[in-house]
Design an enzyme around this catalytic site. Structure first.
Site, mmCIF file in Angstrom:
data_model
loop_
_atom_site.group_PDB
_atom_site.id
_atom_site.type_symbol
_atom_site.label_atom_id
_atom_site.label_comp_id
_atom_site.label_asym_id
_atom_site.label_seq_id
_atom_site.Cartn_x
_atom_site.Cartn_y
_atom_site.Cartn_z
ATOM 1 N N CYS A 215 1.446 13.704 40.992
ATOM 2 C CA CYS A 215 0.987 12.567 41.789
ATOM 3 C C CYS A 215 2.219 11.879 42.389
ATOM 4 O O CYS A 215 3.359 12.252 42.094
ATOM 5 C CB CYS A 215 0.184 11.599 40.906
ATOM 6 N N GLU B 99 4.251 14.568 33.285
ATOM 7 C CA GLU B 99 5.570 14.610 33.907
ATOM 8 C C GLU B 99 6.434 13.438 33.438
ATOM 9 O O GLU B 99 7.613 13.604 33.119
ATOM 10 C CB GLU B 99 5.452 14.574 35.438
ATOM 11 N N CYS C 33 4.681 10.425 39.719
ATOM 12 C CA CYS C 33 5.486 11.436 39.031
ATOM 13 C C CYS C 33 6.538 12.041 39.961
ATOM 14 O O CYS C 33 7.664 12.297 39.541
ATOM 15 C CB CYS C 33 4.581 12.503 38.427
ATOM 16 N N HIS D 283 1.463 10.042 32.149
ATOM 17 C CA HIS D 283 1.263 11.381 32.701
ATOM 18 C C HIS D 283 2.218 12.366 32.023
ATOM 19 O O HIS D 283 3.272 11.974 31.503
ATOM 20 C CB HIS D 283 1.517 11.391 34.204
#
Length: 151
Positions: free
Chosen positions: A82, A54, A85, A52
């Site tokens: 999410c 992040e 993260c 991801h």
């Protein structure tokens, strides 16, 4: 407003991610009004479920600073983080996350998020102590970016 400048930068990362075939999500980490890392969401391309934006920004910052302690940094993201993260940010010492778009029911149904549970509630119940700030001005732009990517 400084926060808007950094959110725009995170959105630019989301556009780069989409151009490279990744999910249209972007993130940057800032310390003392200086961008220290940027992240794209290239997990599917790299066959990495943790890929991801992040997480990418956090990894790059840790490598650059040679530390797992990112205290004093602010994470700016194009999308609401999410759970993974959010928790990674907490473990890294990030105590403030600013995001441009809330997750929607439609995003959860399409599998862009793990569930429809509220990260604000998780943050509170788990005592993560991460300040979550939603900046509304850019949501339409980010949602349009996702719609373009879906086509």
């Amino acid at each position: 407003m400084e926060e808007e400048k950094y959110i725009k930068s995170a959105i630019e990362q989301a556009k780069k991610s989409a151009k490279r075939g990744g999910f249209p999500a972007g993130a940057i980490l800032v310390r003392n009004n200086k961008i220290i890392s940027k992240g794209l969401s290239l997990g599917k391309i790299r066959k990495d479920p943790t890929g991801h934006a992040e997480i990418s920004a956090i990894r790059k910052a840790c490598k650059k600073l040679r530390s797992t302690n990112l205290s004093g940094t602010i994470l700016y993201t194009s999308l609401e983080p999410c759970f993974m993260c959010l928790c990674a940010a907490k473990w890294a010492g990030v105590r403030k996350i600013v995001f441009a778009t809330r997750k929607t029911r439609e995003m959860t149904i399409k599998g862009y998020y793990e569930s429809s549970m509220d990260i604000h509630q998780i943050n509170k119940e788990c005592a993560l102590d991460v300040n979550l700030i939603y900046i509304t001005n850019f949501e339409k732009e980010v949602l349009n970016l996702i719609k373009l990517w879906e086509k």
